[in-house]
Design an enzyme around this catalytic site. Structure first.
Site, PDB file in Angstrom:
ATOM      1  N   GLY A  56      80.665  31.000  19.938  1.00  0.00           N
ATOM      2  CA  GLY A  56      81.990  30.764  19.372  1.00  0.00           C
ATOM      3  C   GLY A  56      82.917  31.951  19.456  1.00  0.00           C
ATOM      4  O   GLY A  56      83.708  32.196  18.540  1.00  0.00           O
TER       5      GLY A  56
ATOM      6  N   ASN B 202      85.583  32.434  21.241  1.00  0.00           N
ATOM      7  CA  ASN B 202      86.994  32.033  21.194  1.00  0.00           C
ATOM      8  C   ASN B 202      87.381  31.527  19.805  1.00  0.00           C
ATOM      9  O   ASN B 202      88.519  31.722  19.362  1.00  0.00           O
ATOM     10  CB  ASN B 202      87.284  30.984  22.263  1.00  0.00           C
TER      11      ASN B 202
ATOM     12  N   MET C  91      79.776  22.086  24.349  1.00  0.00           N
ATOM     13  CA  MET C  91      79.121  21.638  25.572  1.00  0.00           C
ATOM     14  C   MET C  91      78.788  20.141  25.554  1.00  0.00           C
ATOM     15  O   MET C  91      77.708  19.722  25.973  1.00  0.00           O
ATOM     16  CB  MET C  91      77.854  22.465  25.810  1.00  0.00           C
TER      17      MET C  91
ATOM     18  N   LEU D 157      80.818  16.295  26.385  1.00  0.00           N
ATOM     19  CA  LEU D 157      82.028  15.576  26.782  1.00  0.00           C
ATOM     20  C   LEU D 157      82.497  14.692  25.631  1.00  0.00           C
ATOM     21  O   LEU D 157      81.685  14.057  24.953  1.00  0.00           O
ATOM     22  CB  LEU D 157      81.755  14.728  28.021  1.00  0.00           C
ATOM     23  N   LEU D 158      83.789  14.653  25.428  1.00  0.00           N
ATOM     24  CA  LEU D 158      84.349  13.823  24.374  1.00  0.00           C
ATOM     25  C   LEU D 158      84.478  12.376  24.852  1.00  0.00           C
ATOM     26  O   LEU D 158      84.787  12.121  26.012  1.00  0.00           O
ATOM     27  CB  LEU D 158      85.717  14.345  23.956  1.00  0.00           C
TER      28      LEU D 158
ATOM     29  N   HIS E  43      89.077  27.078  29.716  1.00  0.00           N
ATOM     30  CA  HIS E  43      88.144  27.011  30.838  1.00  0.00           C
ATOM     31  C   HIS E  43      88.240  28.293  31.652  1.00  0.00           C
ATOM     32  O   HIS E  43      89.350  28.784  31.908  1.00  0.00           O
ATOM     33  CB  HIS E  43      88.483  25.803  31.721  1.00  0.00           C
TER      34      HIS E  43
ATOM     35  N   ASP F  38      88.119  18.740  32.452  1.00  0.00           N
ATOM     36  CA  ASP F  38      88.945  19.895  32.835  1.00  0.00           C
ATOM     37  C   ASP F  38      90.176  19.477  33.641  1.00  0.00           C
ATOM     38  O   ASP F  38      90.519  20.090  34.652  1.00  0.00           O
ATOM     39  CB  ASP F  38      88.103  20.906  33.633  1.00  0.00           C
TER      40      ASP F  38
END
Length: 203
Positions: A12, A14, A91, A93-94, A110, A146
């Site tokens: 974490g 960021n 990590m 995907l939504l 990214h 992305d």
């Protein structure tokens, strides 16, 4: 006051950069109200707990589909009146449901200059391809990987003898600058979206 939720899977870094920018007053009128992780032992989740933030581990193995899993997280974020969702090394995907629920209110960062080198191992992709410049991109999240509208980018020169770790470290330093900046612009209502172009009001 804007309520920010962070989704993460690892250290974490960021998330910490955004948190520090809020604490320092660089991002005003915002607070991190929720941190969610799909990994119980994620260092970023422990960082949030240590600072008294509302922190949740949601176990993916307990749910039969991505949508079912995301529905639980959506309910948590709605209960916290979330205005902005920041993905910080998340990590997973939504689901389409998640993206639709928070349309144009999900940010990701990214480690490449999108649309170049999407997906995993972007730094290695850049080195293998032989490009001379890489960087990082903050973008809104849509239903493709992305792919969403680009908010900010920062170029990073690739040096002759760079390893993946060398390049990753230099890119990460820039990530920690432009992600808080993108969040600040959102919080201050300086971002407008036309088709897939993000316009920034610097006035």
């Amino acid at each position: 006051m804007k309520n920010i939720a962070v989704l993460l899977s690892g250290r974490g870094s960021n998330f910490k950069a955004i948190y520090s920018s809020i604490e320092a007053g660089y991002i005003a009128d915002a607070r991190i109200t929720t941190v969610v992780s799909n990994k119980a032992e994620a260092p970023g989740l422990q960082f949030a707990k240590d600072r008294g933030l509302n922190s949740y581990f949601v176990n993916p193995s307990e749910y039969g589909s991505r949508t079912a899993y995301d529905t639980v997280i959506i309910d948590i974020l709605k209960s916290r009146k979330t205005d902005l969702v920041c993905l910080a090394g998340y990590m997973k995907l939504l689901s389409a449901k998640f993206v639709d629920t928070f349309k144009n209110r999900i940010m990701n960062i990214h480690p490449s200059l999108l649309p170049s080198f999407p997906g995993l191992n972007a730094q290695k992709q850049a080195l293998d391809y032989g490009v001379k410049i890489s960087g990082c991109t903050v973008h809104f999240v849509d239903k493709e990987l992305d792919h969403g509208p680009i908010i900010l980018q920062k170029a990073v020169e690739i040096k002759e003898n760079d390893t993946v770790n060398d390049l990753s470290e230099r890119i990460l330093k820039e990530e920690h600058k432009i992600y808080p900046e993108a969040v600040r612009l959102f919080v201050e209502n300086r971002l407008t979206l036309h088709n897939r172009k993000v316009n920034i009001d610097y006035s």
